[in-house]
Motif scaffolding. Structure first.
Motif, PDB file in Angstrom:
ATOM      1  N   GLY A 141       0.901  -1.164  -0.059  1.00 26.57           N
ATOM      2  CA  GLY A 141      -0.174   0.084  -0.081  1.00 26.57           C
ATOM      3  C   GLY A 141       0.865   1.300  -0.074  1.00 26.57           C
ATOM      4  N   ALA A 142       1.857   1.311   0.760  1.00 25.29           N
ATOM      5  CA  ALA A 142       2.628   2.570   0.754  1.00 25.29           C
ATOM      6  C   ALA A 142       3.446   2.611  -0.638  1.00 25.29           C
ATOM      7  N   ASP A 277      -7.336   6.872  -1.832  1.00 24.70           N
ATOM      8  CA  ASP A 277      -6.701   5.795  -1.254  1.00 24.70           C
ATOM      9  C   ASP A 277      -7.533   4.550  -0.723  1.00 24.70           C
ATOM     10  N   GLN A 280      -7.176  -0.133   2.021  1.00 28.36           N
ATOM     11  CA  GLN A 280      -7.877  -0.952   3.047  1.00 28.36           C
ATOM     12  C   GLN A 280      -9.224  -1.261   2.454  1.00 28.36           C
TER      13      GLN A 280
HETATM   14  C1  LIG Z   1      -5.594   3.427   3.414  1.00 27.78           C
HETATM   15  C2  LIG Z   1      -4.209   2.818   3.596  1.00 27.78           C
HETATM   16  N1  LIG Z   1      -3.275   3.398   2.780  1.00 27.78           N
HETATM   17  C3  LIG Z   1      -1.877   2.837   2.686  1.00 27.78           C
HETATM   18  C4  LIG Z   1      -1.703   1.899   3.528  1.00 27.78           C
HETATM   19  C5  LIG Z   1      -0.077   1.167   3.657  1.00 27.78           C
HETATM   20  O1  LIG Z   1      -0.139  -0.155   3.308  1.00 27.78           O
HETATM   21  P1  LIG Z   1       0.870  -1.044   3.440  1.00 27.78           P
HETATM   22  O2  LIG Z   1       1.027  -1.650   4.900  1.00 27.78           O
HETATM   23  O3  LIG Z   1       0.723  -2.243   2.597  1.00 27.78           O
HETATM   24  O4  LIG Z   1       2.379  -0.550   3.139  1.00 27.78           O
HETATM   25  C6  LIG Z   1      -2.436   1.153   4.578  1.00 27.78           C
HETATM   26  C7  LIG Z   1      -2.273   0.219   5.597  1.00 27.78           C
HETATM   27  O5  LIG Z   1      -2.959  -0.205   6.332  1.00 27.78           O
HETATM   28  C8  LIG Z   1      -3.943   1.767   4.529  1.00 27.78           C
HETATM   29  O6  LIG Z   1      -4.858   1.344   5.409  1.00 27.78           O
END
Ligand SMILES: Cc1ncc(COP(=O)(O)O)c(C=O)c1O
Length: 463
Positions: A141-142, A277, A280
């Motif tokens: 996600g990041a 985003d 989740q």
């Molecule tokens: C809305 C949202 N964006 C980004 C992320 C980051 O994802 P990751 O942990 O896979 O890097 C998360 C993780 O919980 C999230 O809930």
């Protein structure tokens, strides 16, 4: 709830292709002796991260996890919302096995293979909006958020991105610049990337302006234009606005009706794109492919991960074709769109369609909300029950009138629930999220609610 000390037998014959609703089986304390050994060694060698429950998984199927001591637990965390089709769905397992034996990696950013083209085409079609889109695959996600931030900065050559106080977008430095869900996530990391601004989020249960919906007239959206654009945020310097459709890590906060539409109207006036985003909320969790579809607006950019990979690390960004880089090399990676992760993803999307899991998320989600509402009538520590589809939560408070958060009580409930065989995850300051796989059945929800009820009573008794 079925608790037993002996080998369990199925309580119901399952429909074809599904594991039975067997009931929780607790045969040792949790953690048991084998789990304790793993946890001790884990503590010795693994970096401190965000572990909250002493569950050591050995295998899993559907909504059920078996730990290393043979306890069978009901999983209402889904690996942080990842396992939309449930653990070890036979179609996903088959797709992964077939793929891994043929081709397991080929660097999809540098060379070609067909399944990532198929998935990109499919995501471009599923993401909201009829405009032409392109896709970039990531590993998390990041990394999806990071890629979205780079795309808008490159394409628009503007320095500012605006987000919401309480939003979570990941922990790499660019994404962290926009993440504000807890101080611990930011402490000692400044300076951030620069250009990150935030406005208060639409959190009706705890309105930052002490207003009431609908008489507030959505002041929390309008303030962007009425105040910020005239003071600290010159709109012509804004590359994008980033927001989740439902704030996840920040506490499962569902914005009020028309908040997104009002915000989008303001952004459109200034030609500022919206990064939605969906890491989740996306890929079915809310009962639609993307959470933003509940809000009736079309974002320019969508970030996703978690459920997209069907249990494998896979993220993606969809964006307007005209935002694509004009030269090679401006952005790339090694593992993004890994061929096995893509095979798992395509199989998962097929399962969501074939088994009508969006419908199931809506039906079971509203049943779960109703059952949580019943618990709220009996347990005064539950201050709020909220959610969309199977993205549901309860917020715990010390006092319903003052709404003072009760983080220790929340932690005790999570602890008591796991001891009884229900795997849960907190979020926000004093909230528990309930995010079972989208295949969850009514009887599994009933069992979870029964355990939760007992866990809240036990937490109360421990107070
Ligand atoms: C809305 C949202 N964006 C980004 C992320 C980051 O994802 P990751 O942990 O896979 O890097 C998360 C993780 O919980 C999230 O809930």
């Amino acid at each position: 709830m079925h608790m037993s000390q002996s080998t369990p037998s199925p309580v119901a014959s399952p429909p074809p292709g599904r594991s039975p609703a067997r009931g929780v089986v607790i045969s040792t304390p949790i953690p048991g002796p084998n789990a304790r050994t793993v946890i001790e060694r884990d503590r010795r060698y693994l970096m401190t991260s965000t572990k909250t429950s002493p569950v050591v998984a050995a295998s899993a199927s559907g909504c059920w996890v078996t730990d290393v001591d043979g306890n069978r637990l009901l999983d209402f965390a889904s690996g942080v919302g990842v396992l939309a089709a449930g653990h070890a769905h036979p179609d996903v397992v088959r797709a992964v096995r077939e793929q891994v034996g043929r081709l397991s990696h080929f660097a999809g950013t540098d060379f070609y293979y067909e399944n990532q083209t198929l998935l990109a085409e499919r995501l471009a079609g599923l993401a909201p909006g009829s405009f032409e889109k392109k896709v970039f695959f990531t590993n998390s996600g990041a990394e999806s958020v990071e890629a979205a931030l780079k795309l808008v900065r490159y394409h628009r050559q503007r320095p500012i991105v605006v987000g919401l106080l309480g939003g979570f977008h990941g922990r790499t430095m660019g994404a962290l610049t926009m993440t504000t869900s807890k101080p611990v996530q930011r402490a000692r990391y400044a300076p951030f990337v620069g250009g990150g601004h935030h406005i208060p989020a639409p959190t009706c249960y705890r309105c930052p302006y002490r207003l009431e919906y609908p008489s507030c007239d959505l002041y929390c959206a309008k303030i962007l234009k009425e105040l910020y654009f005239h003071t600290s945020i010159p709109p012509e310097d804004v590359a994008a606005f980033v927001a989740e459709p439902v704030m996840g890590e920040g506490g499962y906060v569902v914005p009020p009706p028309k908040w997104h539409a009002t915000l989008k109207g303001i952004l459109d006036e200034e030609k500022i794109p919206l990064i939605d985003d969906e890491v989740q909320a996306g890929v079915g969790r809310t009962g639609k492919w993307f959470g933003i579809e509940h809000h009736g607006v079309v974002p320019e950019i969508v970030t996703m991960a978690k459920a997209l990979g069907g249990g494998f690390p896979l993220g993606a960004v969809t964006f307007p074709t005209e935002y694509d880089f004009p030269v090679q090399g401006s952005h790339s990676n090694t593992f993004g769109g890994n061929v096995v992760a893509v095979a798992a993803s395509l199989a998962t999307l097929d399962v969501i369609e074939k088994e009508r899991l969006l419908d199931n998320a809506r039906v079971q989600g509203s049943y779960l909300l109703q059952r949580l509402g019943e618990l709220a009538r009996r347990h005064e520590e539950i201050g709020d029950v909220r959610g969309l589809g199977l993205m549901t939560a309860t917020e715990f408070v010390r006092d319903r009138r003052t709404k003072e958060p009760a983080p220790e009580f929340r932690d005790r409930v999570v602890d008591e629930a796991v001891r009884r065989g229900l795997v849960l995850l907190g979020c926000g300051r004093s909230t528990i999220r309930y995010i079972p796989p989208l295949i969850v059945r009514r009887e599994e929800i009933d069992e979870a609610v029964e355990i939760l009820d007992a866990a809240i009573s036990a937490a109360h008794a421990r107070a």
